[in-house]
Design an enzyme around this catalytic site. Structure first.
Site, PDB file in Angstrom:
ATOM      1  N   THR A   4      -6.401   2.722  -4.586  1.00 35.71           N
ATOM      2  CA  THR A   4      -6.074   3.735  -5.503  1.00 35.71           C
ATOM      3  C   THR A   4      -5.279   3.089  -6.965  1.00 35.71           C
ATOM      4  O   THR A   4      -5.565   2.990  -7.825  1.00 35.71           O
ATOM      5  CB  THR A   4      -5.124   4.674  -4.998  1.00 35.71           C
ATOM      6  OG1 THR A   4      -5.811   5.387  -3.876  1.00 35.71           O
ATOM      7  CG2 THR A   4      -4.890   6.066  -6.140  1.00 35.71           C
TER       8      THR A   4
ATOM      9  N   CYS B 242      -4.301  -1.630  -1.810  1.00 35.97           N
ATOM     10  CA  CYS B 242      -4.479  -0.012  -2.033  1.00 35.97           C
ATOM     11  C   CYS B 242      -5.797   0.183  -2.758  1.00 35.97           C
ATOM     12  O   CYS B 242      -5.563  -0.372  -4.213  1.00 35.97           O
ATOM     13  CB  CYS B 242      -3.108   0.496  -2.342  1.00 35.97           C
ATOM     14  SG  CYS B 242      -3.182   2.105  -3.097  1.00 35.97           S
TER      15      CYS B 242
ATOM     16  N   CYS C 178     -10.864   3.006   0.084  1.00 43.72           N
ATOM     17  CA  CYS C 178      -9.596   3.238   0.458  1.00 43.72           C
ATOM     18  C   CYS C 178      -9.107   2.260   1.590  1.00 43.72           C
ATOM     19  O   CYS C 178      -9.700   2.521   2.600  1.00 43.72           O
ATOM     20  CB  CYS C 178      -9.183   4.665   0.598  1.00 43.72           C
ATOM     21  SG  CYS C 178      -7.529   4.999   1.268  1.00 43.72           S
ATOM     22  N   THR C 179      -7.861   1.712   1.610  1.00 42.02           N
ATOM     23  CA  THR C 179      -7.438   0.857   2.925  1.00 42.02           C
ATOM     24  C   THR C 179      -7.255   1.660   4.002  1.00 42.02           C
ATOM     25  O   THR C 179      -7.127   0.774   5.128  1.00 42.02           O
ATOM     26  CB  THR C 179      -6.725  -0.218   2.338  1.00 42.02           C
ATOM     27  OG1 THR C 179      -5.556   0.326   1.762  1.00 42.02           O
ATOM     28  CG2 THR C 179      -7.069  -1.282   1.303  1.00 42.02           C
ATOM     29  N   HIS C 180      -6.950   2.954   3.842  1.00 37.80           N
ATOM     30  CA  HIS C 180      -6.867   3.630   5.169  1.00 37.80           C
ATOM     31  C   HIS C 180      -8.162   4.057   5.831  1.00 37.80           C
ATOM     32  O   HIS C 180      -7.857   4.094   7.148  1.00 37.80           O
ATOM     33  CB  HIS C 180      -6.175   4.862   4.802  1.00 37.80           C
ATOM     34  CG  HIS C 180      -4.829   5.086   4.448  1.00 37.80           C
ATOM     35  ND1 HIS C 180      -4.228   4.465   3.332  1.00 37.80           N
ATOM     36  CD2 HIS C 180      -3.718   5.646   4.845  1.00 37.80           C
ATOM     37  CE1 HIS C 180      -2.773   4.693   3.180  1.00 37.80           C
ATOM     38  NE2 HIS C 180      -2.462   5.585   4.244  1.00 37.80           N
TER      39      HIS C 180
ATOM     40  N   ASP D 293       0.950  -1.180   0.009  1.00 35.63           N
ATOM     41  CA  ASP D 293       0.054  -0.086   0.084  1.00 35.63           C
ATOM     42  C   ASP D 293       1.023   1.173  -0.060  1.00 35.63           C
ATOM     43  O   ASP D 293       2.104   1.019   0.216  1.00 35.63           O
ATOM     44  CB  ASP D 293      -0.870  -0.076   1.137  1.00 35.63           C
ATOM     45  CG  ASP D 293      -1.832   1.255   1.458  1.00 35.63           C
ATOM     46  OD1 ASP D 293      -2.337   1.649   0.398  1.00 35.63           O
ATOM     47  OD2 ASP D 293      -1.776   1.745   2.237  1.00 35.63           O
ATOM     48  N   SER D 294       0.235   2.307  -0.219  1.00 32.42           N
ATOM     49  CA  SER D 294       1.084   3.576  -0.089  1.00 32.42           C
ATOM     50  C   SER D 294       1.682   3.934   1.510  1.00 32.42           C
ATOM     51  O   SER D 294       2.616   4.710   1.620  1.00 32.42           O
ATOM     52  CB  SER D 294       0.302   4.811  -0.635  1.00 32.42           C
ATOM     53  OG  SER D 294      -0.746   4.755   0.479  1.00 32.42           O
TER      54      SER D 294
ATOM     55  N   TYR E 286      -0.967   8.265  -2.752  1.00 32.52           N
ATOM     56  CA  TYR E 286      -1.040   8.002  -4.117  1.00 32.52           C
ATOM     57  C   TYR E 286      -2.351   8.485  -4.632  1.00 32.52           C
ATOM     58  O   TYR E 286      -2.353   8.986  -5.888  1.00 32.52           O
ATOM     59  CB  TYR E 286      -1.159   6.161  -4.201  1.00 32.52           C
ATOM     60  CG  TYR E 286       0.099   5.610  -4.163  1.00 32.52           C
ATOM     61  CD1 TYR E 286       1.247   6.153  -3.757  1.00 32.52           C
ATOM     62  CD2 TYR E 286       0.023   4.149  -4.362  1.00 32.52           C
ATOM     63  CE1 TYR E 286       2.241   5.220  -3.534  1.00 32.52           C
ATOM     64  CE2 TYR E 286       1.253   3.568  -4.448  1.00 32.52           C
ATOM     65  CZ  TYR E 286       2.506   3.922  -3.830  1.00 32.52           C
ATOM     66  OH  TYR E 286       3.449   3.228  -3.890  1.00 32.52           O
ATOM     67  N   GLY E 287      -3.369   8.662  -3.753  1.00 30.46           N
ATOM     68  CA  GLY E 287      -4.821   9.139  -4.404  1.00 30.46           C
ATOM     69  C   GLY E 287      -5.030  10.490  -5.107  1.00 30.46           C
ATOM     70  O   GLY E 287      -5.699  10.636  -5.785  1.00 30.46           O
TER      71      GLY E 287
ATOM     72  N   GLU F   7      -2.544   8.986   8.313  1.00 33.46           N
ATOM     73  CA  GLU F   7      -1.031   8.691   8.512  1.00 33.46           C
ATOM     74  C   GLU F   7      -0.494   9.441   9.595  1.00 33.46           C
ATOM     75  O   GLU F   7       0.687   9.279  10.223  1.00 33.46           O
ATOM     76  CB  GLU F   7      -0.387   9.239   7.151  1.00 33.46           C
ATOM     77  CG  GLU F   7      -0.582   8.122   5.953  1.00 33.46           C
ATOM     78  CD  GLU F   7       0.061   7.031   6.130  1.00 33.46           C
ATOM     79  OE1 GLU F   7       1.355   7.206   6.543  1.00 33.46           O
ATOM     80  OE2 GLU F   7      -0.494   6.016   5.689  1.00 33.46           O
TER      81      GLU F   7
HETATM   82  N1  DGL Z   1      -4.808   3.264   1.034  1.00 36.82           N
HETATM   83  C1  DGL Z   1      -4.572   3.838  -0.381  1.00 36.82           C
HETATM   84  C2  DGL Z   1      -5.941   3.673  -1.230  1.00 36.82           C
HETATM   85  O1  DGL Z   1      -6.549   2.636  -0.972  1.00 36.82           O
HETATM   86  C3  DGL Z   1      -3.765   4.892  -0.621  1.00 36.82           C
HETATM   87  C4  DGL Z   1      -4.204   6.153  -0.094  1.00 36.82           C
HETATM   88  C5  DGL Z   1      -3.108   7.149  -0.797  1.00 36.82           C
HETATM   89  O2  DGL Z   1      -2.040   6.929  -0.633  1.00 36.82           O
HETATM   90  O3  DGL Z   1      -3.863   8.321  -1.424  1.00 36.82           O
HETATM   91  O4  DGL Z   1      -6.342   4.205  -1.752  1.00 36.82           O
END
Ligand code: DGL
Length: 269
Positions: free
Chosen positions: A75, A73, A184-186, A10-11, A42-43, A152
Site C-alpha cells: 500500500t 508494504c 500485499c506483504t501480509h 510495514d503497517s 493502511y489499505g 493480524e
Molecule cells: N502489508 C501491507 C501491504 O502490503 C499493508 C496492509 C494494510 O495495512 O492494509 O499493503
C-alpha cells in the site's frame, strides 16, 4: 562495505515476509523493523493518510541512521512512494518493481492476477508497471480487504480463511491466470490456502520476498554489504501491543523474538 542497519517497515506483521527473506539472502545484515500495529490497516485509508503515515515511518527509521529503507508494504509502496521518494536523503525501495519484474518473467500465457489492499489496487501501480513491460499482458486485479485482519489475528489456515480466499479469488482463477502477485506483504502468510485454491499451475509471487532479492542485488552492485561477522542484531518496534506481535511474528519468522520488540509513539515522528 557499509555496516549500518537496513530499516524495514510495514503497517503490521506483513513486512516480516520481506524480513524473513532478507535474513536468508543477507545473513550478515542488521535489521531494524517497524510494524505500525497501532495504525494498521493502511489499505483502507485515503491516499493523504497513507502519505502521512509513510512519511512518519520513514522519519522514525531515519533516527537509527540506517543505510537504506525498505517499504515492505504494498500500500505505501504504491500509494505513497512515487510521491515522496525525493523528499528524503536516503535510498528507499518499495515492493512493486521487484514483484512486477518476477511476475513478467514467470508468466507464460501473459495473464497475471494481482491481489492487494484497496489502496494498492486503486493506485493501479502494479497494472501500469506490468503493461510497461509488455502491453499485451492481461492483468486481473482484485482488492481483498479481509485478508489483512485475518493475518493480524493469526487466521492463517482456518475454514473461514478458505471461504474468504474462495470468495476473493474465484474470478481471477476463472480468467486462467498462470501467475498471481500477492501484492500485499501480509498475503504470503495465507500462501498455503491461496496455493491450494489456485492450484499447482499458478505461480505465486511473494512481493516481500522479491524485494529482499532486489535488495541483495542492489547492495552487491553498490558494494554496500555489512562486513560484520558477529551475531546479527535484529530489532523490532511496534506502535501498539508488543505481546501479540512477539507471538505471531515469532511463529512466522521461526525464531524467538520475545524481548526484542519495543513499543514507540509513532505520532511523535
Ligand atoms: N502489508 C501491507 C501491504 O502490503 C499493508 C496492509 C494494510 O495495512 O492494509 O499493503
Amino acid at each position: 562495505m557499509n555496516n549500518k542497519s537496513i530499516g524495514v517497515f510495514d503497517s503490521g506483521l506483513g513486512g516480516l515476509t520481506a524480513v524473513k527473506q532478507i535474513m536468508t539472502e543477507l545473513p550478515n545484515e542488521n535489521i531494524i523493523y517497524f510494524g505500525d500495529t497501532g495504525r494498521v490497516p493502511y489499505g483502507t485509508r485515503s491516499r493523504e493518510t497513507i502519505l502521512k503515515y509513510t512519511r512518519s515511518d520513514i522519519r522514525f527509521l531515519k533516527t537509527f541512521d540506517v543505510k537504506i529503507i525498505v517499504i515492505a508494504c504494498g500500500t505505501a509502496s504504491s500509494a505513497a512512494l512515487p510521491m515522496i521518494k525525493n523528499e528524503f536523503d536516503i535510498p528507499i525501495v518499495g515492493v512493486i518493481d521487484a514483484a512486477v519484474y518476477a511476475a513478467v518473467r514467470a508468466t507464460k500465457n501473459k495473464k497475471i492476477g494481482v491481489i492487494g489492499t484497496s489502496g494498492t489496487i486503486k493506485s493501479r501501480e502494479y497494472e501500469n508497471q506490468i503493461k510497461e513491460y509488455d502491453s499485451d499482458m492481461r492483468v486481473f486485479s482484485r482488492e481483498c480487504p479481509m485478508f489483512v485482519p485475518l493475518v493480524e489475528n493469526g487466521y492463517f489456515d482456518t475454514p473461514v480463511t478458505k471461504l474468504i480466499v474462495e470468495e476473493y479469488l474465484e474470478e481471477i482463477r476463472r480468467h486462467g491466470v498462470d501467475t498471481l502477485i500477492l501484492g500485499c506483504t501480509h498475503y504470503p502468510l495465507l500462501e498455503k490456502v491461496i496455493h491450494e485454491y489456485m492450484g499447482d499451475d499458478v505461480t505465486l509471487i511473494n512481493s516481500g520476498a522479491e524485494v529482499a532479492k532486489y535488495l541483495k542485488k542492489k547492495l552487491d552492485c553498490e558494494n554496500a554489504h555489512s562486513g560484520q561477522t558477529d551475531e546479527n542484531q535484529y530489532r523490532y518496534y511496534v506502535s501498539d501491543d508488543i505481546s501479540s506481535f512477539e507471538q505471531l511474528g515469532g511463529i512466522f519468522l521461526e525464531r524467538e523474538i520475545n524481548g526484542q520488540v519495543n513499543k514507540i509513539d509513532i505520532e511523535k515522528y
